[in-house]
Design a protein around this motif. Structure first.
Motif, mmCIF file in Angstrom:
data_model
loop_
_atom_site.group_PDB
_atom_site.id
_atom_site.type_symbol
_atom_site.label_atom_id
_atom_site.label_comp_id
_atom_site.label_asym_id
_atom_site.label_seq_id
_atom_site.Cartn_x
_atom_site.Cartn_y
_atom_site.Cartn_z
ATOM 1 N N ALA A 158 0.830 -1.211 0.000
ATOM 2 C CA ALA A 158 0.000 0.000 0.000
ATOM 3 C C ALA A 158 0.860 1.254 0.000
ATOM 4 C CB ALA A 158 -0.934 -0.007 1.202
ATOM 5 N N ALA A 159 1.923 1.252 0.784
ATOM 6 C CA ALA A 159 2.756 2.447 0.915
ATOM 7 C C ALA A 159 3.492 2.768 -0.374
ATOM 8 C CB ALA A 159 3.748 2.261 2.052
ATOM 9 N N GLU A 160 3.933 1.738 -1.095
ATOM 10 C CA GLU A 160 4.775 1.998 -2.263
ATOM 11 C C GLU A 160 4.014 2.127 -3.564
ATOM 12 O OE1 GLU A 160 8.953 0.745 -4.309
ATOM 13 O OE2 GLU A 160 8.399 0.033 -2.312
ATOM 14 N N TYR A 161 2.906 1.387 -3.700
ATOM 15 C CA TYR A 161 2.288 1.306 -5.020
ATOM 16 C C TYR A 161 0.880 1.882 -5.109
ATOM 17 C CZ TYR A 161 6.060 -2.111 -5.541
ATOM 18 O OH TYR A 161 7.275 -2.728 -5.563
ATOM 19 N N ALA A 162 0.177 1.971 -4.009
ATOM 20 C CA ALA A 162 -1.253 2.269 -4.068
ATOM 21 C C ALA A 162 -1.555 3.765 -4.052
ATOM 22 C CB ALA A 162 -1.969 1.568 -2.922
ATOM 23 N N ASP A 163 -2.874 4.049 -4.096
ATOM 24 C CA ASP A 163 -3.418 5.405 -4.001
ATOM 25 C C ASP A 163 -3.129 6.263 -5.225
ATOM 26 O OD1 ASP A 163 -4.701 4.969 -1.614
ATOM 27 O OD2 ASP A 163 -2.980 5.565 -0.420
ATOM 28 N N GLU A 164 -3.115 5.652 -6.389
ATOM 29 C CA GLU A 164 -3.138 6.368 -7.654
ATOM 30 C C GLU A 164 -4.496 6.081 -8.305
ATOM 31 O OE1 GLU A 164 -0.820 8.404 -8.517
ATOM 32 O OE2 GLU A 164 0.642 7.855 -6.960
ATOM 33 N N SER A 165 -4.800 6.788 -9.382
ATOM 34 C CA SER A 165 -6.114 6.603 -10.007
ATOM 35 C C SER A 165 -6.312 5.180 -10.507
ATOM 36 C CB SER A 165 -6.289 7.589 -11.164
ATOM 37 O OG SER A 165 -5.328 7.350 -12.176
ATOM 38 N N ASP A 166 -5.225 4.547 -10.956
ATOM 39 C CA ASP A 166 -5.357 3.187 -11.467
ATOM 40 C C ASP A 166 -5.070 2.124 -10.405
ATOM 41 O OD1 ASP A 166 -2.666 3.700 -11.277
ATOM 42 O OD2 ASP A 166 -2.124 2.760 -13.184
ATOM 43 N N PHE A 167 -4.710 2.554 -9.181
ATOM 44 C CA PHE A 167 -4.513 1.644 -8.048
ATOM 45 C C PHE A 167 -5.061 2.375 -6.826
ATOM 46 C CE2 PHE A 167 -1.239 -1.605 -6.209
ATOM 47 C CZ PHE A 167 -2.185 -2.031 -5.290
ATOM 48 N N ASP A 168 -6.370 2.351 -6.725
ATOM 49 C CA ASP A 168 -7.116 3.174 -5.781
ATOM 50 C C ASP A 168 -7.514 2.332 -4.569
ATOM 51 O OD1 ASP A 168 -8.804 5.021 -4.582
ATOM 52 O OD2 ASP A 168 -10.482 4.592 -5.932
ATOM 53 N N VAL A 169 -6.894 2.600 -3.432
ATOM 54 C CA VAL A 169 -7.191 1.854 -2.202
ATOM 55 C C VAL A 169 -8.043 2.729 -1.284
ATOM 56 C CG1 VAL A 169 -6.236 0.644 -0.206
ATOM 57 C CG2 VAL A 169 -5.049 0.554 -2.408
ATOM 58 N N ARG A 170 -9.195 2.214 -0.900
ATOM 59 C CA ARG A 170 -10.127 2.996 -0.094
ATOM 60 C C ARG A 170 -10.400 2.270 1.233
ATOM 61 N NH1 ARG A 170 -14.856 4.675 -4.497
ATOM 62 N NH2 ARG A 170 -13.438 5.147 -6.254
ATOM 63 N N PHE A 171 -9.857 2.816 2.309
ATOM 64 C CA PHE A 171 -10.151 2.286 3.634
ATOM 65 C C PHE A 171 -11.464 2.881 4.134
ATOM 66 C CE2 PHE A 171 -5.582 1.601 3.253
ATOM 67 C CZ PHE A 171 -5.463 0.302 3.724
#
Length: 406
Positions: free
Chosen positions: A117-130
């Motif tokens: 999650a820290a390195e790859y997530a939270d972009e438009s194409d890798f959207d992580v929603r807690f």
């Protein structure tokens, strides 16, 4: 912008869900990950990453990044708790000529989740929603409409496919109406972690240990934890006549540890947890545009550390096929092949091996125990049989056999 014809919704941000999302993302598929918890959960569950899984994570560029933060364990040992003898030792170094990583990496699953999650997530194409909870699924002719609740309110998300990686109580599996076949053990397990170095009492311990005992078997593992000295985890069975409050009380936990490894002074206990254990497999891993992986698809006892590893194997098998379907390079019936292959692996390897592991440790008949020990010694002492045993235990055989399923 990604449309419902390309985006995949992954439900559950545990290790299987995050590996699934990362693998899809690397193949050019946009993903959204939903997790009902507000942040990555620091749960003390799976912590053993087998050589076969390390190879998959290496292909994603993850293994080299996490290895310095885990404990490398090349050996594991079986002990007779009654006599204190080491029955057999298996050294994964014997597989060095055929596998990339001839060891298990002791690395807690919550750290793997957080690292991805820290390195790859939270972009438009890798959207992580807690803090986002799935509440409904409706399959349409061209995709799936997911109903979601979050602190901001209710919303709907249109996606191409949904992958349930949301655990043994999977909402995805229940919404899809897929049966979860199997059984629940009558006893529960207790997991106790201590910062005390158990090797000062039992120098013969490796980082991974299995203790056979007809009255109270035990698993003993070392993990890095959050401190330089690391933590030792002790897993023991609890009888049906003992309630959780009693089992978790400091007095009872101390009594259990002192019975297992007597020492002067009390143990420093970092955490303790009681949980029920099931052996279950979903009737199918695919229903239309809804797919299952990891604990959503199969659960098992923890002896042998196969649950998380088998789940990551699900994720890698699925993503390779799903990316081709979304790109138009394969018909969607290849997703039925995913279900057949990974269900075969779950039933014939993960379920079969973990059930056999538990039976080995808890065997009560003295003669059968002696025969089991003799067979285990012979297996470990012979180079070829030891290698065969370790390949199966590390799930290489399951991958080979599953790939042959058509």
């Amino acid at each position: 912008m990604p449309t419902e014809s390309t985006r995949v919704l992954v439900v559950g941000a545990g290790p299987v869900g995050m590996v699934c999302a990362l693998a899809l993302n690397r193949l050019g598929v946009p993903v959204t990950v939903l997790e009902s918890e507000p942040a990555p959960v620091r749960d003390q569950r799976a912590a053993s990453i087998h050589p076969s899984t390390l190879e998959m994570l290496d292909d994603l560029g993850v293994t080299e990044k996490i290895r310095p933060h885990g404990l490398v364990s090349s050996t594991y040992r079986f002990h007779d708790r009654q006599t204190g003898d080491v029955v057999a030792e298996f050294d994964l170094g014997r597989l060095a000529d055929e596998v990339r990583f001839p060891y298990v990496l002791q690395y807690e699953q919550y750290k793997l989740t957080a690292a991805i999650a820290a390195e790859y997530a939270d972009e438009s194409d890798f959207d992580v929603r807690f803090s986002h909870t799935l509440t409904g699924l409706t399959e349409t002719a061209s995709g799936v409409e997911a109903e979601i609740t979050s602190p901001a309110g209710a919303e709907r998300l249109r996606v191409a496919y949904v992958v349930g990686c949301d655990g043994g109580r999977s909402t995805v599996r229940k919404l899809a109406g897929i049966d979860f076949e199997g059984f629940t053990y009558p006893e529960r397990f207790i997991k106790i972690a201590t910062s005390f170095d158990l090797r000062t009492v039992r120098p013969e311990l490796s980082f991974r240990n299995y203790f056979s005992d007809p009255a109270e078997w035990a698993n003993v593992f070392k993990v890095r934890g959050e401190s330089p000295g690391g933590l030792w985890r002790v897993i023991l069975p609890i009888g049906a006549d003992e309630d959780d409050a009693t089992a978790l009380s400091p007095e009872r936990v101390e009594q259990r540890l002192q019975k297992f490894l007597p020492k002067t002074g009390p143990y420093d206990v970092e955490y303790r947890d009681v949980y029920g254990v099931n052996q279950r497999v979903a009737a199918t891993f695919r229903q239309g545009r809804i797919l299952l992986a990891g604990d959503s698809a199969h659960v098992n006892n923890p002896i042998g550390g196969m649950g998380m590893n088998g789940g990551i194997h699900d994720a890698i098998n699925l993503t390779e096929k799903l990316a081709k379907v979304i790109a138009g390079a394969a018909a969607d019936d290849v997703l039925d092949l995913y279900s057949r292959q990974r269900r075969h692996a779950a039933v014939n390897y993960v379920q079969a091996q973990t059930i056999a592991n538990k039976r080995l440790l808890e065997e009560r008949d003295p003669e059968v125990r002696r025969q089991n020990f003799d067979a285990l010694r012979r297996t470990a002492e012979n180079f070829d049989t030891a290698r065969a045993y370790m390949r199966r235990a590390a799930l290489f055989d399951s991958l080979h056999d599953a790939a042959a399923v058509t």
